[in-house]
Scaffold this active site. Structure first.
Site, PDB file in Angstrom:
ATOM      1  N   TYR A  57       0.224  11.295  -2.693  1.00  0.00           N
ATOM      2  CA  TYR A  57       0.075  11.834  -4.050  1.00  0.00           C
ATOM      3  C   TYR A  57      -0.252  13.326  -4.043  1.00  0.00           C
ATOM      4  CZ  TYR A  57       0.075   6.891  -4.887  1.00  0.00           C
ATOM      5  OH  TYR A  57       0.436   5.565  -4.877  1.00  0.00           O
ATOM      6  N   TYR A  94      -8.389  13.524 -10.540  1.00  0.00           N
ATOM      7  CA  TYR A  94      -9.239  12.383 -10.180  1.00  0.00           C
ATOM      8  C   TYR A  94     -10.605  12.787  -9.657  1.00  0.00           C
ATOM      9  CZ  TYR A  94      -4.660  10.003  -9.510  1.00  0.00           C
ATOM     10  OH  TYR A  94      -3.405   9.486  -9.641  1.00  0.00           O
ATOM     11  N   PRO A 137       0.818  -1.216   0.000  1.00  0.00           N
ATOM     12  CA  PRO A 137       0.000   0.000   0.000  1.00  0.00           C
ATOM     13  C   PRO A 137       0.855   1.272   0.000  1.00  0.00           C
ATOM     14  CG  PRO A 137       0.100  -0.917   2.200  1.00  0.00           C
ATOM     15  CD  PRO A 137       0.907  -1.837   1.315  1.00  0.00           C
ATOM     16  N   ARG A 156      -1.086   4.903  -0.346  1.00  0.00           N
ATOM     17  CA  ARG A 156      -2.005   5.907   0.166  1.00  0.00           C
ATOM     18  C   ARG A 156      -2.493   5.622   1.589  1.00  0.00           C
ATOM     19  NH1 ARG A 156      -5.264   9.883  -0.698  1.00  0.00           N
ATOM     20  NH2 ARG A 156      -7.481   9.651  -0.282  1.00  0.00           N
ATOM     21  N   CYS A 197      -3.301  29.244 -13.934  1.00  0.00           N
ATOM     22  CA  CYS A 197      -4.096  29.708 -15.062  1.00  0.00           C
ATOM     23  C   CYS A 197      -4.742  28.529 -15.780  1.00  0.00           C
ATOM     24  CB  CYS A 197      -3.238  30.540 -16.008  1.00  0.00           C
ATOM     25  SG  CYS A 197      -2.807  32.076 -15.210  1.00  0.00           S
ATOM     26  N   GLU A 198      -5.665  27.915 -15.147  1.00  0.00           N
ATOM     27  CA  GLU A 198      -6.438  26.781 -15.680  1.00  0.00           C
ATOM     28  C   GLU A 198      -7.821  26.839 -15.033  1.00  0.00           C
ATOM     29  OE1 GLU A 198      -5.713  24.136 -17.690  1.00  0.00           O
ATOM     30  OE2 GLU A 198      -3.604  24.617 -18.019  1.00  0.00           O
TER      31      GLU A 198
END
Ligand code: ADP
Ligand code: ASP
Ligand code: MG
Length: 906
Positions: free
Chosen positions: A886, A830, A788, A790, A857-858
């Site tokens: 992550y 995600y 594992p 996460r 800028c998105e």
């Protein structure tokens, strides 16, 4: 409390109607509660009307009596008589005159039985409520609360609706309940507290009629409307309306408030807690409706009223109905045929059937019949089908079930329903219907599909953020939390206790009063956190124009990571745990995990360097790259790493590299799992793993080049909360391994899910362990590994950010902060849900709905949509939770912004 102790009621004292269901009136103890509740409402200055159901099971018994053979009727009546007399004795009352009168009247009806007459059946079944209300009046009056008995049939008059068939007219009647000042004045002149029956009314012929099964709620609503009550309280055996039937879905959340429309939709799509017809009388008379638990009166319950201020669109509930009949009507060129629909619907009308859902195509119309709205006796559908067959080809599909998602603004939530759609995609769906009021989406499937599916769908809705359980003003505790035996525990994250320290790490100077936190905008970051006591803490580095920069900053809590590692090491069935370094390669984290005895799993030379630096000579290292260049493999082999292959390519093209080596093989078991498409790592659409149809070829090549396969590996995806997953993978890998002979270990992958949405249940590690131990008995020759990432680190990390600007556009409040998708990309990549709090105002009311955005800028630079936060200001510190995995490891310099700072708390 006795009546004489109370102040007299004002002449215009408002009414409250209290309705108690079958289980709420079944014992003397429950009646004591009813009396206390009625007394309390009286003491609060209300006139009280109590509406009761029959004792639980009695309506069923009376219905059975109507249907049973003549010879059995005597015994059936005797049982009903005994049940009521026993309760009288339990209540320590002498023979109750009212009860005896209704028992005698029931016996007389049975003597003169006319089972074919619906009026007789209704009269018999009405006795359940006539008896329970008489019992209640006697009990409450004998215990100090004078209670008048009202015959509901004198107040509720059935409407003559032309299209109702005889059965519906007698057994499922409807009442027009307009405010009735005369009734209200008459009762007010006669007393303060009354009791009456649910479920029954009278028609124009003077016959007793019934309001349909469960109809006592509707009686209470009618009474509330007649008396213009301050409210109607439905007292039952659950604390309110839940997001699903809590008996089937223990994780269902209490809905603290609902508007009439949503409650109507939830009730009429299957939530038995409210009779579907009880909403409209209350709505029309603007009477609020409460749902409360008789056994736990202190619990808040559900309040139903006019539509409250709009909050974020959310699914409110998932409900289901069994016993649905579908009628499919096929004809060629239907749309060209003027009046076709009129003709077929005329036939439904003629048979007294009300249609629920409708689906149509060029040549087909399919409709559903709901047993709650139609007294579907065995013949009626056959008679209807015979008539329809004269105008079209008919197919009757039964038994079906309808599963309905309810929520205002359903269409705006469709993008969150992919998981639910995938679940239905596995089954045959007969009909999908989206209501034109945008409140529901219904799937009609075979009844057999319903078993066990609701908990899964509920969980999917929560995880997809479609059921917005983060809105705590709406979604209360889960049924499990309220009633469970302590198995559901509320997780209090570590950062609550570390708030002051975190604020300092974000650059907020400690307050002179030692509180260290401000409810006000805290201004510019000032000074370094030099006074931080922990030696493990890395001081922030000055960046840019000489000004100390504190945020965005990841903060990691090592005690949380160590605790997680120990929990996995304690699994008896697992021999080795590898930490997937890609989740977070911070040196302090790697060192902590190595100290706890974990191995490190790496996917690149860079990760191998980090792992080697953190580990000792004994630390097991695993190299499991995917589509990596040959040089990566060569380098790893030189360093003596255990290598995992997941394609034929290396054996086909680099046999010299692998000759004589031992390798692990990662297979694709043909399916992927996980919280989002992009984290599913199995199935043909995913690039990972060797497909099983190449398994034999791989083994052949391996033999040819003297490569020994010593381990098998599978990893299907991330965020799995179902404890049965790993045992399943173990069984599959073991049977593959048996075909090889040289395998020593099975690497079951990771994917251990971390609940992110409020109300999601934790993965039960003990259950995983127990189930793995069981599978292991069948393949004791293989060592078991887990890897594992996460699960070990997600909860241990938070991302701190400072509010930069706020902006209002139309109805949307934007809250900008200095951590954007460059610092944490999971929400953009995600649709991951991270809890966001305003650490500077943790205790303030979360009264504003924000889009929390970053400085990139998105348009996709959104950390959280529709988040309830206190009104926030520039300089406030935001905390983005569960950012340990992550987060930092996926961060980028995009827009040439620097990487986030980090700090570690020992
Ligand atoms: P009463 O006898 O008090 O009228 P009911 O049995 O008719 O009570 O209704 C209460 C039951 O409704 C609960 O015990 C529960 O199992 C069921 N129920 C079904 N759906 C829901 C839901 N969404 N929320 C709460 N209860 C529900
Ligand atoms: N006693 C009736 C029934 O069991 C009505 C009710 O309980 O609401 O259906
Ligand atoms: Mg009920």
């Amino acid at each position: 409390m006795t009546d004489s102790a109370l102040a007299p009621l004002a002449p215009d004292a408002p009414w409250v109607v209290l309705k108690f269901g079958g289980t709420s009136v079944a014992t003397a103890g429950r009646w004591r509660t009813i009396q206390q509740l009625a007394s309390r409402r009286r003491a609060e200055g209300h006139r009280v009307l109590v509406v009761v159901s029959a004792l639980s099971g009695v309506t069923d018994a009376l219905k059975g009596l109507c249907a049973c053979a003549e010879a059995e009727r005597g015994a059936a009546v005797a049982q009903i008589v005994d049940r009521h007399r026993e309760l009288v004795a339990q209540m320590q009352l002498d023979a109750v005159e009212g009860v005896e009168r209704w028992l005698a009247s029931l016996q007389a009806l049975v003597r003169d039985a006319a089972p074919d007459r619906l009026a007789w059946q209704a009269a018999v079944q009405a006795h359940g409520e006539l008896l329970s209300s008489s019992l209640g009046a006697a009990f409450m009056s004998a215990n100090g609360l004078p209670t008048g008995w009202l015959d509901a049939r004198d107040a509720l008059r059935a409407r003559e609706l032309p299209f109702l068939n005889e059965r519906a007219r007698m057994l499922s009647a409807q009442v027009l309940a307009e405010p009735d000042p005369v009734l209200s004045a008459r009762l007010a002149g006669a007393g303060e507290v009354f009791i009456t029956q649910g479920f029954i009314a009278r028609n124009a012929d003077g016959d007793t009629v019934l309001l349909g099964r469960g109809g006592s709620d509707t009686s209470a609503a009618y009474m509330g409307a007649l008396l213009r009550a301050a409210r109607v309280e439905i007292w039952t055996d659950v604390a309110g309306m839940f997001t699903a039937d809590p008996r089937q879905v223990p994780g269902a959340r209490l809905l603290q408030r609902l508007d009439y429309d949503e409650a109507q939709e939830i009730a009429s799509t299957g939530a038995k807690v409210l009779h579907p017809r009880c909403l409209s009388p209350c709505r029309r008379a603007r009477v609020p409706l409460w749902i409360k638990d008789t056994q736990h009166p202190g619990l808040d319950g559900t309040v139903i009223g006019p539509q409250p201020a709009e909050s974020a669109p959310s699914i409110k509930a998932i409900s289901s109905r069994r016993g649905i009949t579908l009628v499919s009507m096929e004809t060629s060129g239907m749309w060209q045929q003027v009046g076709f629909l009129a003709d077929v619907f005329e036939l439904f009308k003629r048979h007294g059937l009300s249609v629920d859902l409708i689906g149509s195509a060029e040549t087909n119309v399919t409709v559903s019949l709901d047993p709650a709205e139609n007294l579907l006796d065995s013949d009626v559908v056959a008679r209807l089908a015979a008539d329809l067959a004269k105008v079209c080809r008919v197919k009757v599909i039964a038994p079906c079930a309808a599963v309905t998602l309810v929520g205002r603004g359903m269409r705006s939530m469709l993008h969150r329903l992919s998981g639910v759609l995938a679940e239905f995609g596995r089954e045959r769906v007969h009909l999908i219907s989206q209501s034109s009021n945008n409140l529901n989406l219904t799937f009609v499937v075979d009844e057999g599909m319903l078993d066990g599916v609701l908990p899964r769908l509920h969980e999917l809705l929560v995880r997809a953020g479609a059921l917005r359980t983060d809105d705590t003003s709406l979604f209360g505790p889960s049924w499990q939390e309220l009633y469970g035996k302590g198995e559901a525990h509320v997780r209090t994250p570590w950062w609550h206790a570390e708030r002051a320290r975190l604020l300092r790490l974000a650059g907020v100077p400690p307050s002179p009063h030692g509180r260290g936190v401000g409810g006000e905008g805290t201004g510019e970051p000032a000074g370094l956190v030099g006074s931080e006591p922990s030696p493990a803490l890395r001081a922030p580095s000055p960046r840019g124009r000489g000004e100390a920069v504190f945020t965005p900053r990841y903060v990691y809590h090592l005690p949380t990571i160590r605790a997680r590692a120990r929990a996995l090491r304690a699994m008896r069935s697992v021999d080795r745990v590898y930490y997937a370094v890609k989740a977070n390669a911070h040196p302090a984290i790697l060192q902590a995990l190595v100290q706890e005895g974990l191995g490190l799993e790496c996917v690149s030379p860079g990760e191998l360097d980090a792992a080697s630096a953190a580990g000792t000579a004994e630390t097991p290292l695993l190299f499991t790259p995917n589509f990596a260049p040959r040089a990566d493999y060569a380098g790893a082999l030189q360093r003596g790493m255990t290598l995992t292959l997941d394609a034929l390519h290396p054996l086909l093209h680099w046999p010299d590299l692998l000759h004589g080596r031992e390798v692990m093989l990662r297979v694709d078991l043909g399916r992927g799992l996980g919280h989002h498409d992009k984290v599913r790592t199995g199935g043909v659409t995913s690039k990972f793993g060797l497909p099983l149809d190449q398994f034999a070829a791989f083994l052949e090549l391996a033999r040819e080049h003297d490569v020994r396969v010593v381990g098998l590996h599978a990893h299907l995806g991330s965020g799995i909360l179902d404890a049965s997953h790993w045992p399943l993978v173990c069984g599959q890998l073991a049977s593959l391994a048996d075909r090889i002979g040289s395998v020593r270990c099975l690497n079951l992958g990771g994917g251990l899910g971390v609940p992110s949405h409020p109300g999601e249940a934790e993965l039960d590690i003990a259950a995983v362990d127990a189930a793995l131990a069981e599978v292991r008995q069948t393949c004791p020759q293989y060592a078991l590994w887990l890897e594992p990432g996460r699960w070990l680190v997600a909860d241990a990390g938070v991302l701190l950010a400072r509010v930069t600007q706020t902006k209002r556009k139309g109805a949307i409040d934007y809250l900008g902060c200095d951590a954007g998708m460059h610092a944490l990309i999971r929400p953009a990549l995600y649709d991951a849900w991270h809890e966001i709090v305003n650490l500077s105002r943790l205790d303030a009311r979360a009264d504003t709905l924000y889009q929390v955005v970053g400085p990139i800028c998105e348009s996709g630079d959104v950390l959280g949509s529709d988040r309830h936060l206190p009104r926030s200001a520039e300089g406030d510190v935001l905390l983005i939770a569960q950012a340990g995995a992550y987060g930092e490891s996926m961060a980028s310099h995009y827009n040439l912004r620097p990487l986030a700072e980090t700090a570690v708390i020992e």
